[in-house]
Design a protein around this motif. Structure first.
Motif, PDB file in Angstrom:
ATOM      1  N   GLU A 107       0.853  -1.196   0.000  1.00 17.50           N
ATOM      2  CA  GLU A 107       0.000   0.000   0.000  1.00 17.50           C
ATOM      3  C   GLU A 107       0.887   1.244   0.000  1.00 17.50           C
ATOM      4  OE1 GLU A 107      -2.877   2.489   2.996  1.00 17.50           O
ATOM      5  OE2 GLU A 107      -2.631   0.351   3.369  1.00 17.50           O
ATOM      6  N   VAL A 108       0.632   2.135  -0.925  1.00 22.71           N
ATOM      7  CA  VAL A 108       1.438   3.341  -1.069  1.00 22.71           C
ATOM      8  C   VAL A 108       1.102   4.357   0.024  1.00 22.71           C
ATOM      9  CG1 VAL A 108       1.834   5.356  -2.551  1.00 22.71           C
ATOM     10  CG2 VAL A 108       1.721   3.062  -3.561  1.00 22.71           C
ATOM     11  N   PHE A 109       2.143   4.851   0.700  1.00 24.05           N
ATOM     12  CA  PHE A 109       2.032   6.065   1.498  1.00 24.05           C
ATOM     13  C   PHE A 109       2.510   7.201   0.606  1.00 24.05           C
ATOM     14  CE2 PHE A 109       4.031   9.084   4.582  1.00 24.05           C
ATOM     15  CZ  PHE A 109       2.846   9.630   5.029  1.00 24.05           C
ATOM     16  N   VAL A 110       3.735   7.040   0.061  1.00 25.32           N
ATOM     17  CA  VAL A 110       4.286   7.965  -0.938  1.00 25.32           C
ATOM     18  C   VAL A 110       5.015   7.110  -1.970  1.00 25.32           C
ATOM     19  CG1 VAL A 110       5.934   9.816  -1.383  1.00 25.32           C
ATOM     20  CG2 VAL A 110       4.627   9.824   0.741  1.00 25.32           C
ATOM     21  N   ALA A 111       4.818   7.413  -3.249  1.00 32.56           N
ATOM     22  CA  ALA A 111       5.570   6.701  -4.289  1.00 32.56           C
ATOM     23  C   ALA A 111       5.748   7.606  -5.494  1.00 32.56           C
ATOM     24  CB  ALA A 111       4.858   5.419  -4.696  1.00 32.56           C
ATOM     25  N   GLU A 112       7.012   7.903  -5.797  1.00 33.52           N
ATOM     26  CA  GLU A 112       7.377   8.669  -6.983  1.00 33.52           C
ATOM     27  C   GLU A 112       8.050   7.700  -7.947  1.00 33.52           C
ATOM     28  OE1 GLU A 112       8.046  12.865  -4.598  1.00 33.52           O
ATOM     29  OE2 GLU A 112       9.791  11.682  -5.151  1.00 33.52           O
ATOM     30  N   VAL A 113       7.493   7.608  -9.142  1.00 35.86           N
ATOM     31  CA  VAL A 113       7.860   6.551 -10.086  1.00 35.86           C
ATOM     32  C   VAL A 113       8.417   7.146 -11.380  1.00 35.86           C
ATOM     33  CG1 VAL A 113       6.966   4.585 -11.410  1.00 35.86           C
ATOM     34  CG2 VAL A 113       6.009   5.101  -9.153  1.00 35.86           C
ATOM     35  N   PHE A 114       9.434   6.477 -11.927  1.00 36.18           N
ATOM     36  CA  PHE A 114       9.959   6.804 -13.246  1.00 36.18           C
ATOM     37  C   PHE A 114       9.839   5.560 -14.118  1.00 36.18           C
ATOM     38  CE2 PHE A 114      13.563   6.662 -16.254  1.00 36.18           C
ATOM     39  CZ  PHE A 114      13.223   7.757 -17.035  1.00 36.18           C
ATOM     40  N   ILE A 115       9.207   5.687 -15.284  1.00 33.04           N
ATOM     41  CA  ILE A 115       9.137   4.606 -16.262  1.00 33.04           C
ATOM     42  C   ILE A 115       9.759   5.091 -17.564  1.00 33.04           C
ATOM     43  CG2 ILE A 115       7.632   3.137 -17.671  1.00 33.04           C
ATOM     44  CD1 ILE A 115       5.658   3.059 -15.371  1.00 33.04           C
ATOM     45  N   GLN A 116      10.687   4.298 -18.080  1.00 35.95           N
ATOM     46  CA  GLN A 116      11.285   4.541 -19.392  1.00 35.95           C
ATOM     47  C   GLN A 116      10.706   3.498 -20.339  1.00 35.95           C
ATOM     48  OE1 GLN A 116      13.937   6.715 -21.039  1.00 35.95           O
ATOM     49  NE2 GLN A 116      12.609   5.730 -22.532  1.00 35.95           N
ATOM     50  N   GLU A 117       9.871   3.949 -21.253  1.00 35.67           N
ATOM     51  CA  GLU A 117       9.317   3.043 -22.252  1.00 35.67           C
ATOM     52  C   GLU A 117      10.416   2.661 -23.242  1.00 35.67           C
ATOM     53  OE1 GLU A 117       5.496   3.079 -25.212  1.00 35.67           O
ATOM     54  OE2 GLU A 117       6.791   4.859 -25.227  1.00 35.67           O
TER      55      GLU A 117
END
Length: 140
Positions: A107-117
């Motif tokens: 369960e996310v409290f804080v989540a900063e995500v980077f996706i490189q397609e």
């Protein structure tokens, strides 16, 4: 296999959402079929897994409480015809202990995500005799 860079995504997952489920839904909605991902943040009551070769399945390790994401790396490919995120994580507790493995849920409290397609030939996960769903091997 060779790939070229596609789109870059940088976003924050809303609090309370399941991290893995959100990534899979995001990839499907945005037509990300191949890619790499990384993230920072904090997860509540995560479950990590360790693949037991003899049993041919993941041992689920439930963690109670809130954990800092020390490292989160993964990839997106196709499994059962849908985008599928395969994620490994290292999680730190309030005492500085670290737990890690395959991220099953959290369960996310804080989540900063980077996706490189990535653009190129599709990578598809297929069931193997060892119990895992893997890409085809390459030969040199």
């Amino acid at each position: 296999m060779r790939f070229s860079k596609g789109r870059n995504f940088l976003f924050r997952i809303p609090e309370g959402r399941d991290f893995v489920e959100f990534i899979n839904q995001f990839a499907k909605k945005n037509h990300v079929l191949i890619g790499t991902l990384s993230a920072i943040g904090t997860l509540r009551n995560p479950k990590v897994g360790y693949f037991e070769e003899d049993a041919g399945e993941y041992k689920v390790i439930p963690l109670k409480g809130t954990y800092e994401v020390v490292s989160l790396l993964g990839n997106v490919s196709i499994k059962d015809g849908e985008p599928f995120a395969h994620i490994h994580v290292a999680l730190g507790d309030s005492e500085g202990r670290v737990y890690g493995g395959h991220l099953i849920e959290g369960e996310v409290f804080v989540a900063e995500v980077f996706i490189q397609e990535l653009l190129g030939e599709l990578l598809e996960r297929k069931p193997q005799e060892n119990g895992l769903s893997l890409w085809d091997e390459i030969t040199l």
